[in-house]
Write a protein that holds these residues in place. Structure first.
Motif, PDB file in Angstrom:
ATOM      1  N   ASP A   1      46.577  46.138  44.186  1.00  0.00           N
ATOM      2  CA  ASP A   1      47.244  44.634  43.547  1.00  0.00           C
ATOM      3  C   ASP A   1      47.117  43.474  42.498  1.00  0.00           C
ATOM      4  O   ASP A   1      48.309  43.715  41.998  1.00  0.00           O
ATOM      5  CB  ASP A   1      46.582  43.718  44.691  1.00  0.00           C
ATOM      6  CG  ASP A   1      46.414  43.854  46.353  1.00  0.00           C
ATOM      7  OD1 ASP A   1      47.006  45.316  46.624  1.00  0.00           O
ATOM      8  OD2 ASP A   1      46.462  43.469  46.914  1.00  0.00           O
ATOM      9  N   ALA A   2      46.104  44.270  41.823  1.00  0.00           N
ATOM     10  CA  ALA A   2      46.617  42.993  40.532  1.00  0.00           C
ATOM     11  C   ALA A   2      47.192  43.749  39.433  1.00  0.00           C
ATOM     12  O   ALA A   2      47.961  43.807  38.995  1.00  0.00           O
ATOM     13  CB  ALA A   2      44.865  43.092  39.958  1.00  0.00           C
TER      14      ALA A   2
ATOM     15  N   THR B   1      42.803  39.831  40.806  1.00  0.00           N
ATOM     16  CA  THR B   1      43.244  39.343  41.275  1.00  0.00           C
ATOM     17  C   THR B   1      43.292  37.648  40.249  1.00  0.00           C
ATOM     18  O   THR B   1      43.886  36.675  40.749  1.00  0.00           O
ATOM     19  CB  THR B   1      43.850  39.446  42.873  1.00  0.00           C
ATOM     20  OG1 THR B   1      42.683  38.447  43.037  1.00  0.00           O
ATOM     21  CG2 THR B   1      44.431  40.802  43.216  1.00  0.00           C
TER      22      THR B   1
END
Length: 105
Positions: free
Chosen positions: A55-56, A98
């Motif tokens: 996700d990051a 994140t």
């Protein structure tokens, strides 16, 4: 005695720098394929940070997270790195990767 302390300190600093620049703590959040999530220690390549997640990486590269992007990032990481250690999922490490953001599964 002081000389051995200086040598020990130098070794610890060199080891810490080597670990920081050569490995990535990669956190895979719980998703459909992996409902329990995973944290893996891998060799680093140019697109990963010290603590990272699919996700990051999607946020950095595409300014957003999608299921397709997650899959591409996980595939890229597995293909281009070597897994050194497998650990259980860590929500705390995921949050670090994140910047505190969370995304839908």
């Amino acid at each position: 005695m002081k000389k051995s302390i200086k040598i020990s300190l130098a070794v610890v600093v060199i080891l810490a720098i080597t670990i920081y620049t050569q490995i990535t703590i990669f956190v895979v959040p719980p998703i459909g394929l992996l409902p329990e999530g995973k944290t893996v220690i891998i060799t680093r390549f140019e697109k990963t940070a010290f603590i990272d997640s699919p996700d990051a990486m999607c946020e950095r590269i595409q300014d957003g997270v999608s299921l397709f992007c997650r899959g591409m990032m996980m595939g890229s990481v597995i293909k281009n790195s070597k897994i050194l250690l497998r650990l259980p999922y860590s929500p705390w490490l995921y949050s670090i990767s994140t910047g505190g953001k969370t995304y839908n599964r």
